[in-house]
Design a protein around this motif. Structure first.
Motif, PDB file in Angstrom:
ATOM      1  N   LEU A   1       0.826  -1.208   0.000  1.00 32.43           N
ATOM      2  CA  LEU A   1       0.000   0.000   0.000  1.00 32.43           C
ATOM      3  C   LEU A   1       0.861   1.259   0.000  1.00 32.43           C
ATOM      4  N   LEU A   2       1.946   1.239   0.770  1.00 33.65           N
ATOM      5  CA  LEU A   2       2.854   2.392   0.768  1.00 33.65           C
ATOM      6  C   LEU A   2       3.496   2.579  -0.603  1.00 33.65           C
TER       7      LEU A   2
ATOM      8  N   SER B   1       0.973   3.908  -3.017  1.00 28.75           N
ATOM      9  CA  SER B   1       0.718   5.336  -2.782  1.00 28.75           C
ATOM     10  C   SER B   1       1.810   6.190  -3.406  1.00 28.75           C
TER      11      SER B   1
ATOM     12  N   PHE C   1       0.909   8.792  -6.413  1.00 28.59           N
ATOM     13  CA  PHE C   1       1.120  10.226  -6.215  1.00 28.59           C
ATOM     14  C   PHE C   1       2.228  10.754  -7.127  1.00 28.59           C
TER      15      PHE C   1
ATOM     16  N   ASN D   1      -4.466  10.829  -8.307  1.00 28.48           N
ATOM     17  CA  ASN D   1      -4.516  11.343  -6.941  1.00 28.48           C
ATOM     18  C   ASN D   1      -5.598  10.619  -6.136  1.00 28.48           C
TER      19      ASN D   1
ATOM     20  N   GLY E   1      -4.351   7.210  -5.312  1.00 30.50           N
ATOM     21  CA  GLY E   1      -3.339   7.346  -4.268  1.00 30.50           C
ATOM     22  C   GLY E   1      -3.961   7.589  -2.910  1.00 30.50           C
ATOM     23  N   MET E   2      -5.068   8.339  -2.884  1.00 31.24           N
ATOM     24  CA  MET E   2      -5.778   8.581  -1.629  1.00 31.24           C
ATOM     25  C   MET E   2      -6.361   7.285  -1.059  1.00 31.24           C
TER      26      MET E   2
ATOM     27  N   PHE F   1      -5.180   4.162  -1.534  1.00 29.95           N
ATOM     28  CA  PHE F   1      -4.057   3.387  -1.011  1.00 29.95           C
ATOM     29  C   PHE F   1      -3.531   4.004   0.281  1.00 29.95           C
ATOM     30  N   CYS F   2      -3.385   5.325   0.275  1.00 32.45           N
ATOM     31  CA  CYS F   2      -2.868   6.029   1.449  1.00 32.45           C
ATOM     32  C   CYS F   2      -3.827   5.897   2.626  1.00 32.45           C
TER      33      CYS F   2
ATOM     34  N   PHE G   1      -2.121  12.289   3.604  1.00 27.25           N
ATOM     35  CA  PHE G   1      -3.529  12.012   3.292  1.00 27.25           C
ATOM     36  C   PHE G   1      -4.352  13.294   3.265  1.00 27.25           C
TER      37      PHE G   1
ATOM     38  N   GLY H   1      -3.354  15.402   0.380  1.00 22.53           N
ATOM     39  CA  GLY H   1      -3.860  14.743  -0.823  1.00 22.53           C
ATOM     40  C   GLY H   1      -5.339  15.015  -1.031  1.00 22.53           C
TER      41      GLY H   1
ATOM     42  N   ILE I   1       4.591  11.615   1.122  1.00 22.60           N
ATOM     43  CA  ILE I   1       4.383  10.166   1.020  1.00 22.60           C
ATOM     44  C   ILE I   1       5.719   9.437   0.906  1.00 22.60           C
TER      45      ILE I   1
END
Length: 143
Positions: A22-23, A26, A30, A56, A59-60, A62-63, A95, A98, A127
């Motif tokens: 997940l990191l 992200s 991003f 974006n 990415g949100m 996942f973040c 987050f 974002g 991130i």
């Protein structure tokens, strides 16, 4: 001779593989959003803005899930301060910014520039810092 307490990670259980994925996801999403914003800034083609907006948003997601994992790890950590808290706060900042970047991308066409580009760069830096801190916690901080 180092003590056993200093050799053990601050986390009760280190971030698992899904957390690391997940990191990484992200970071890449991003990064793609920032590169799309750069392309939009240079070419004025509206589709780049659409790409940035969708990247974006992904990415949100996942973040956000990584943030939930970070919160659980923080609650389970023996030591609440230091690295677990820093990781959570930096990830939370990424987050939140974002989310504001997503709001910025919701504007019409060129109205998003240059704020969306600047915000995308800051989100990417945050991130990257969060991933660095989080994944170094995975290895116990030892390089």
């Amino acid at each position: 001779m180092p003590s056993v307490a200093s050799a053990t990670p601050a986390y009760r259980s280190s971030p698992g593989p899904l957390h690391a994925i997940l990191l990484g996801g992200s970071v890449s999403l991003f990064l793609g959003a920032m590169l799309s914003d750069i392309a939009y800034y240079q070419t004025h083609q509206i589709q780049w803005s659409n790409f940035a907006s969708w990247l974006n948003a992904a990415g949100m997601v996942f973040c956000g899930v990584a943030l939930a994992f970070a919160l659980v790890n923080l609650l389970r950590a023996r030591q609440k301060g230091g690295q677990p808290l820093t990781y959570f706060v930096v990830l939370l900042a990424a987050f939140v910014l974002g989310l504001f970047t997503a709001f910025q991308h919701a504007k019409d066409a060129w109205a998003i520039m240059p704020a969306a580009l600047v915000m995308s760069i800051i989100v990417l830096i945050l991130i990257l810092a969060a991933a660095w801190i989080g994944l170094s916690a995975r290895t116990g901080g030892a390089e």
